[in-house]
Design a protein around this motif. Structure first.
Motif, PDB file in Angstrom:
ATOM      1  N   SER A   1      -4.945  -3.086  -0.188  1.00  0.00           N
ATOM      2  CA  SER A   1      -4.091  -2.900  -1.359  1.00  0.00           C
ATOM      3  C   SER A   1      -4.923  -2.626  -2.616  1.00  0.00           C
ATOM      4  O   SER A   1      -4.532  -1.805  -3.464  1.00  0.00           O
ATOM      5  CB  SER A   1      -3.201  -4.128  -1.569  1.00  0.00           C
ATOM      6  OG  SER A   1      -3.986  -5.307  -1.672  1.00  0.00           O
TER       7      SER A   1
ATOM      8  N   SER B   1       1.344  -5.698 -13.121  1.00  0.00           N
ATOM      9  CA  SER B   1       1.481  -6.843 -12.220  1.00  0.00           C
ATOM     10  C   SER B   1       2.228  -7.952 -12.939  1.00  0.00           C
ATOM     11  O   SER B   1       1.823  -8.382 -14.021  1.00  0.00           O
ATOM     12  CB  SER B   1       0.093  -7.335 -11.787  1.00  0.00           C
ATOM     13  OG  SER B   1       0.208  -8.487 -10.980  1.00  0.00           O
TER      14      SER B   1
ATOM     15  N   VAL C   1       3.881   1.940 -11.091  1.00  0.00           N
ATOM     16  CA  VAL C   1       4.095   0.971 -10.014  1.00  0.00           C
ATOM     17  C   VAL C   1       4.089  -0.437 -10.601  1.00  0.00           C
ATOM     18  O   VAL C   1       3.248  -0.764 -11.442  1.00  0.00           O
ATOM     19  CB  VAL C   1       2.999   1.094  -8.934  1.00  0.00           C
ATOM     20  CG1 VAL C   1       3.197   0.038  -7.841  1.00  0.00           C
ATOM     21  CG2 VAL C   1       3.005   2.496  -8.321  1.00  0.00           C
TER      22      VAL C   1
ATOM     23  N   ILE D   1       2.378   1.816  -3.414  1.00  0.00           N
ATOM     24  CA  ILE D   1       1.390   2.404  -4.330  1.00  0.00           C
ATOM     25  C   ILE D   1       1.236   3.895  -4.043  1.00  0.00           C
ATOM     26  O   ILE D   1       1.177   4.726  -4.959  1.00  0.00           O
ATOM     27  CB  ILE D   1       0.040   1.668  -4.209  1.00  0.00           C
ATOM     28  CG1 ILE D   1       0.188   0.207  -4.666  1.00  0.00           C
ATOM     29  CG2 ILE D   1      -1.046   2.375  -5.029  1.00  0.00           C
ATOM     30  CD1 ILE D   1      -0.975  -0.697  -4.297  1.00  0.00           C
ATOM     31  N   GLU D   2       1.187   4.246  -2.767  1.00  0.00           N
ATOM     32  CA  GLU D   2       1.072   5.660  -2.381  1.00  0.00           C
ATOM     33  C   GLU D   2       2.318   6.452  -2.791  1.00  0.00           C
ATOM     34  O   GLU D   2       2.228   7.626  -3.149  1.00  0.00           O
ATOM     35  CB  GLU D   2       0.833   5.767  -0.874  1.00  0.00           C
ATOM     36  CG  GLU D   2      -0.557   5.298  -0.461  1.00  0.00           C
ATOM     37  CD  GLU D   2      -0.730   5.201   1.046  1.00  0.00           C
ATOM     38  OE1 GLU D   2       0.293   5.266   1.776  1.00  0.00           O
ATOM     39  OE2 GLU D   2      -1.884   5.059   1.513  1.00  0.00           O
TER      40      GLU D   2
ATOM     41  N   PHE E   1      -0.158   0.672 -13.592  1.00  0.00           N
ATOM     42  CA  PHE E   1       0.213  -0.396 -12.650  1.00  0.00           C
ATOM     43  C   PHE E   1       0.392  -1.676 -13.444  1.00  0.00           C
ATOM     44  O   PHE E   1      -0.533  -2.130 -14.128  1.00  0.00           O
ATOM     45  CB  PHE E   1      -0.853  -0.575 -11.575  1.00  0.00           C
ATOM     46  CG  PHE E   1      -0.682  -1.841 -10.757  1.00  0.00           C
ATOM     47  CD1 PHE E   1       0.490  -2.076 -10.052  1.00  0.00           C
ATOM     48  CD2 PHE E   1      -1.683  -2.810 -10.709  1.00  0.00           C
ATOM     49  CE1 PHE E   1       0.667  -3.246  -9.316  1.00  0.00           C
ATOM     50  CE2 PHE E   1      -1.525  -3.973  -9.968  1.00  0.00           C
ATOM     51  CZ  PHE E   1      -0.347  -4.189  -9.266  1.00  0.00           C
TER      52      PHE E   1
ATOM     53  N   THR F   1       0.832  -1.209   0.000  1.00  0.00           N
ATOM     54  CA  THR F   1       0.000   0.000   0.000  1.00  0.00           C
ATOM     55  C   THR F   1       0.862   1.253   0.000  1.00  0.00           C
ATOM     56  O   THR F   1       0.600   2.215  -0.748  1.00  0.00           O
ATOM     57  CB  THR F   1      -0.940  -0.001   1.221  1.00  0.00           C
ATOM     58  OG1 THR F   1      -1.730  -1.205   1.200  1.00  0.00           O
ATOM     59  CG2 THR F   1      -1.874   1.201   1.204  1.00  0.00           C
TER      60      THR F   1
ATOM     61  N   LEU G   1      -4.926   0.721  -5.105  1.00  0.00           N
ATOM     62  CA  LEU G   1      -4.799   0.649  -6.556  1.00  0.00           C
ATOM     63  C   LEU G   1      -5.905   1.426  -7.265  1.00  0.00           C
ATOM     64  O   LEU G   1      -5.688   1.968  -8.354  1.00  0.00           O
ATOM     65  CB  LEU G   1      -4.826  -0.815  -7.021  1.00  0.00           C
ATOM     66  CG  LEU G   1      -3.531  -1.604  -6.838  1.00  0.00           C
ATOM     67  CD1 LEU G   1      -3.726  -3.056  -7.237  1.00  0.00           C
ATOM     68  CD2 LEU G   1      -2.396  -0.982  -7.630  1.00  0.00           C
TER      69      LEU G   1
ATOM     70  N   LEU H   1      -4.734   4.846  -7.543  1.00  0.00           N
ATOM     71  CA  LEU H   1      -3.695   4.932  -8.575  1.00  0.00           C
ATOM     72  C   LEU H   1      -4.338   4.991  -9.965  1.00  0.00           C
ATOM     73  O   LEU H   1      -3.926   5.781 -10.813  1.00  0.00           O
ATOM     74  CB  LEU H   1      -2.762   3.723  -8.470  1.00  0.00           C
ATOM     75  CG  LEU H   1      -1.407   3.816  -9.179  1.00  0.00           C
ATOM     76  CD1 LEU H   1      -0.470   4.765  -8.442  1.00  0.00           C
ATOM     77  CD2 LEU H   1      -0.768   2.437  -9.285  1.00  0.00           C
TER      78      LEU H   1
ATOM     79  N   PHE I   1      -4.658  -7.752  -5.545  1.00  0.00           N
ATOM     80  CA  PHE I   1      -3.920  -6.808  -6.389  1.00  0.00           C
ATOM     81  C   PHE I   1      -3.206  -7.432  -7.578  1.00  0.00           C
ATOM     82  O   PHE I   1      -3.019  -6.779  -8.609  1.00  0.00           O
ATOM     83  CB  PHE I   1      -2.907  -6.020  -5.544  1.00  0.00           C
ATOM     84  CG  PHE I   1      -1.899  -6.889  -4.851  1.00  0.00           C
ATOM     85  CD1 PHE I   1      -0.749  -7.306  -5.494  1.00  0.00           C
ATOM     86  CD2 PHE I   1      -2.106  -7.299  -3.541  1.00  0.00           C
ATOM     87  CE1 PHE I   1       0.171  -8.120  -4.864  1.00  0.00           C
ATOM     88  CE2 PHE I   1      -1.188  -8.100  -2.893  1.00  0.00           C
ATOM     89  CZ  PHE I   1      -0.046  -8.518  -3.559  1.00  0.00           C
TER      90      PHE I   1
END
Length: 286
Positions: free
Chosen positions: A182, A198, A158, A148-149, A196, A145, A186, A189, A212
């Protein structure tokens, strides 16, 4: 017949020579079962040169592969899990944490931070399966988290590299809450228009898959990675049916639309950079 009584010299003992083979010199591939010189595997990004099997690697090795040398700055390095429930199964949870930290040289099941990837600023969170199976507890969820922040603060893309057995059972409902936390981060975001990505590596299962790790603007997988919620054996025992060949492997998920692309480890850095430049409309750095 005196030669029958002739005394014979005793047979001399031949000195046995023992060859000391250094431990870890050779590695047996889990896929093709070839015996390969370990240094050759390391030079090939920890990928089998015979069958392209991707061995599991540590978080530090993963960061070294995708982040430019000398640019990575770790965040929340001293954040560690505590046994707030005094949980005990066959061993105390506190003892498991100490053993995992000793084995890994400290830390947690994830490393977070920022750096440059081919000259482009990114925020990364990288799981380490060697630490309690990369399980997600309160600290792991909090670090994700915060990463992401940090991406929101820096307006930087990210990326999360997942390798996890899922939520950490020793932390009960607190570990499950990290899925929602989380995912909510997102959503912020996404609202800010920050990419983002993954990256799913072997294995990515349980609560990590259910949160996430499947919410990327781009979901990337390594070849033959195990990706799913429950394991294949549990599913077979539940539905009483034989699962299809390659079920829950990245190739099967790509065919069924669960992941967007499969990228070999040696190409990962360049392919991720290319994707992020498209997302952010940045020209390549010469």
């Amino acid at each position: 017949m005196a030669w029958f009584n002739k005394s014979k010299a005793p047979i001399a003992q031949v000195e046995k020579k023992t060859v000391q083979m250094p431990e870890g010199l050779w590695t047996k591939c889990k896929n093709c079962e070839e015996i390969i010189y370990s240094k050759e595997i390391e030079r090939n990004c920890n990928v089998c040169p015979k069958c392209d099997y991707h061995f599991r690697i540590s978080a530090q090795e993963r960061i070294a592969l995708v982040i430019d040398d000398g640019t990575f700055v770790e965040t929340d390095a001293k954040m560690q899990s505590v046994d707030f429930l005094k949980f005990k199964d066959t061993k105390k949870y506190s003892d498991r944490l100490k053993a995992a930290a000793k084995k890994n040289g400290g830390g947690e099941a994830i490393i977070t931070g920022s750096g440059l990837m081919n000259g482009m600023e990114v925020v990364v969170a990288v799981f380490d399966f060697n630490f309690l199976g990369g399980s997600m507890g309160s600290v792991v969820g909090e670090k994700i988290t915060r990463a992401i922040e940090l991406g929101l603060e820096k307006k930087a893309p990210v990326m999360v590299f997942s390798s996890s057995g899922g939520a950490r059972m020793q932390e009960s409902i607190m570990s499950l809450m990290q899925m929602a936390k989380s995912s909510a981060a997102l959503a912020k975001l996404k609202k800010a228009g920050i990419p983002f990505i993954s990256v799913l590596t072997d294995p990515t299962t349980g609560g990590v898959t259910a949160s996430f790790s499947m919410l990327g603007d781009l979901n990337v997988a390594e070849p033959k990675a195990l990706i799913g919620f429950a394991g294949p054996r549990v599913i077979e025992q539940t539905i009483r049916q034989k699962l299809p060949e390659g079920f829950q492997r990245s190739e099967y998920l790509l065919e069924h639309g669960m992941v967007d692309m499969i990228v070999a480890r040696r190409e990962m850095k360049d392919r991720l950079t290319q994707a992020l430049r498209i997302f952010t409309r940045q020209a390549p750095v010469n």
